[in-house]
Write a protein that holds these residues in place. Structure first.
Motif, PDB file in Angstrom:
ATOM      1  N   VAL A 364       0.832  -1.198   0.000  1.00 22.22           N
ATOM      2  CA  VAL A 364       0.000   0.000   0.000  1.00 22.22           C
ATOM      3  C   VAL A 364       0.870   1.252   0.000  1.00 22.22           C
ATOM      4  N   THR A 365       1.967   1.215   0.750  1.00 20.73           N
ATOM      5  CA  THR A 365       2.860   2.371   0.797  1.00 20.73           C
ATOM      6  C   THR A 365       3.447   2.671  -0.571  1.00 20.73           C
ATOM      7  N   HIS A 366       3.929   1.629  -1.261  1.00 19.82           N
ATOM      8  CA  HIS A 366       4.503   1.838  -2.596  1.00 19.82           C
ATOM      9  C   HIS A 366       3.425   2.271  -3.587  1.00 19.82           C
ATOM     10  N   PHE A 367       2.220   1.735  -3.437  1.00 20.97           N
ATOM     11  CA  PHE A 367       1.114   2.143  -4.308  1.00 20.97           C
ATOM     12  C   PHE A 367       0.811   3.624  -4.111  1.00 20.97           C
ATOM     13  N   GLN A 368       0.716   4.048  -2.860  1.00 21.19           N
ATOM     14  CA  GLN A 368       0.415   5.451  -2.573  1.00 21.19           C
ATOM     15  C   GLN A 368       1.532   6.373  -3.042  1.00 21.19           C
ATOM     16  N   ASN A 369       2.768   5.933  -2.907  1.00 20.42           N
ATOM     17  CA  ASN A 369       3.893   6.739  -3.393  1.00 20.42           C
ATOM     18  C   ASN A 369       3.823   6.910  -4.905  1.00 20.42           C
ATOM     19  N   ALA A 370       3.450   5.835  -5.602  1.00 22.56           N
ATOM     20  CA  ALA A 370       3.317   5.911  -7.064  1.00 22.56           C
ATOM     21  C   ALA A 370       2.191   6.866  -7.448  1.00 22.56           C
ATOM     22  N   ALA A 371       1.106   6.840  -6.684  1.00 19.26           N
ATOM     23  CA  ALA A 371      -0.032   7.705  -6.993  1.00 19.26           C
ATOM     24  C   ALA A 371       0.318   9.179  -6.828  1.00 19.26           C
ATOM     25  N   GLN A 372       1.232   9.480  -5.921  1.00 18.49           N
ATOM     26  CA  GLN A 372       1.576  10.874  -5.649  1.00 18.49           C
ATOM     27  C   GLN A 372       2.268  11.565  -6.814  1.00 18.49           C
ATOM     28  N   SER A 373       2.771  10.799  -7.756  1.00 16.66           N
ATOM     29  CA  SER A 373       3.423  11.413  -8.926  1.00 16.66           C
ATOM     30  C   SER A 373       2.899  10.815 -10.224  1.00 16.66           C
ATOM     31  N   PHE A 374       1.649  10.316 -10.184  1.00 15.75           N
ATOM     32  CA  PHE A 374       1.078   9.647 -11.358  1.00 15.75           C
ATOM     33  C   PHE A 374       0.458  10.645 -12.327  1.00 15.75           C
TER      34      PHE A 374
END
Length: 422
Positions: A364-374
């Motif tokens: 979830v952490t890596h998913f959220q990090n990816a979303a922050q710059s998607f």
């Protein structure tokens, strides 16, 4: 934007197929984590990612969004055919039916997380989202149509075309006001009447669209959330009388309904019988299934429907791919396309796109990090970007008109600068 919903189902063959797919998906036993590391992250194994949905398949009034499930399934099938998400196949459990009931919506969210152990919920498509706080608390990435306030602000909840019901400080999508202005030859000197159901959703819709149409230059001569939300009125005469005299004793140039299909049919039919000759518009009645009945087709003839995605009549590569994916998910059959179907498809598409960016080590952490710059471009809803979409809409859309038994594009798909929401 509001809570766009419709009451009539698509063709029987399509619905039977979706139901069969749901049954088959629920019969599939969930996989077990293949490693201790994967077991630390709900719904993720070395070889799969478990995803579920929440959709109003049924309701007390007979309205169904069942096609949403087929749309999501179509996108997940293509992702799996292309190798999955960074080597993991998507195990889509199908959609839980919340019956358009807040208690069932929360129960469905709890079941998916606590029993089915899903990594994400995509799609979530209902007029109620009482499970939002629970999903946010459990850090479950959730994707759906951003027509409810819960899609605007929470960290783990995403609208596939952004936030459509912003808080003050956010922005308003101007596709509808600008599209109506184009049809009327400009907004200057023109008036609109906006009507909605007497519900929290309807009241918020009135607030946003009243401001949006005024910002485009219209005079908003009538704006009420006055139609009962629990049952369709049998007599529309009181509403029609108010609307037809709202513009300083005259009829407005356009009537904007932010209600469901049964209400739209009743209101528009009553307005036509009363001699109204202005423009009629709503955001829900774009569905070839509505054309199957003469009475429905006649009631909605001439109505301009708001879309916040490319019309099905488009020949863009993205629309061509969507149609091919739906056909594949339907076992090679041609099925009527619907807004609900695209809602499920694009909810799944945004999840897949962000998960791909998150990389092989999916948490979830890596998913959220990816979303922050998607961000990406050229999708069926225009250019997308996160976390922008958790505060603002992506600002794109079109209008189609039901005319002589068929839909025609009346205002082409275009992106408009949003305006501040106060």
């Amino acid at each position: 934007m509001l809570r766009p919903i419709r009451a009539l189902a698509a063709a029987a063959a399509a619905l039977a197929l979706v139901s069969a797919c749901n049954s088959a998906s629920k019969a599939t036993s969930p996989g077990k984590p293949d490693s201790a590391a994967a077991a630390n992250f709900r719904g993720v194994t070395d070889h799969s990612i478990r995803v579920g949905g929440i959709v109003s398949m049924t309701s007390a009034g007979g309205y169904s969004k069942k096609d949403t499930d087929l749309g999501a399934r179509a996108r997940y099938m293509r992702a799996n055919a292309e190798g999955g998400i960074n080597g993991r196949k998507i195990e889509y459990l199908g959609a839980e039916d919340d019956g358009q009931d807040p208690a069932k919506n929360l129960a469905a969210a709890r079941k998916l997380v606590q029993q089915d152990k899903v990594f994400a919920v995509a799609p979530m498509s209902s007029v109620t989202f009482s499970g939002a706080d629970f999903l946010e608390q459990e850090k479950v990435p959730t994707f759906g149509w951003g027509t409810l306030p819960s899609f605007c602000g929470p960290r783990y909840i995403y609208g596939f075309n952004g936030c459509l019901v912003p808080s003050p400080g956010g922005t308003l999508n101007q596709t509808w006001p600008e599209g109506i202005a184009a049809l009327l030859g400009g907004a200057r000197g023109k008036s609109v009447a906006v009507i909605a159901n007497d519900s929290d959703a309807g009241k918020f819709g009135i607030r946003t669209f009243q401001q949006g149409f005024a910002s485009a230059g219209f005079t908003v001569s009538y704006a009420k959330a006055s139609v009962p939300g629990t049952a369709v009125p049998s007599d529309w005469s009181a509403y029609v009388k108010e609307i037809l005299t709202a513009n300083e004793g005259k009829a407005p140039d356009a009537v904007v309904s932010v209600m469901q299909t049964p209400n739209n049919i009743g209101l528009f039919t009553a307005l036509k019988r009363a001699g109204y000759k202005g423009l009629l518009t709503d955001p829900t009645d774009y569905d070839p299934g509505l054309l199957a009945k003469d009475a429905t087709r006649q009631a909605l003839d001439g109505v301009h429907v708001l879309l916040q995605f490319e019309p099905f009549e488009s020949d863009s590569p993205a629309m061509t791919q969507f149609k091919a994916d739906v056909k594949a998910a339907s076992g090679g059959q041609e099925v009527p396309l619907s807004m609900h179907m695209l809602t499920g498809y694009m909810s799944a598409d945004l999840f897949v796109s962000i998960a791909q960016k998150a990389g092989k080590d999916l948490t979830v952490t890596h998913f959220q990090n990816a979303a922050q710059s998607f961000s990406d471009t050229g999708t069926l809803v225009g250019d997308r970007a996160e976390p922008k979409g958790q505060k603002d809409s992506f600002g794109c859309g079109a209008l189609v008109q039901l005319k002589n038994g068929a839909y025609e594009v009346s205002v082409p798909f275009k992106c408009h600068p949003p305006v501040p929401f106060k």
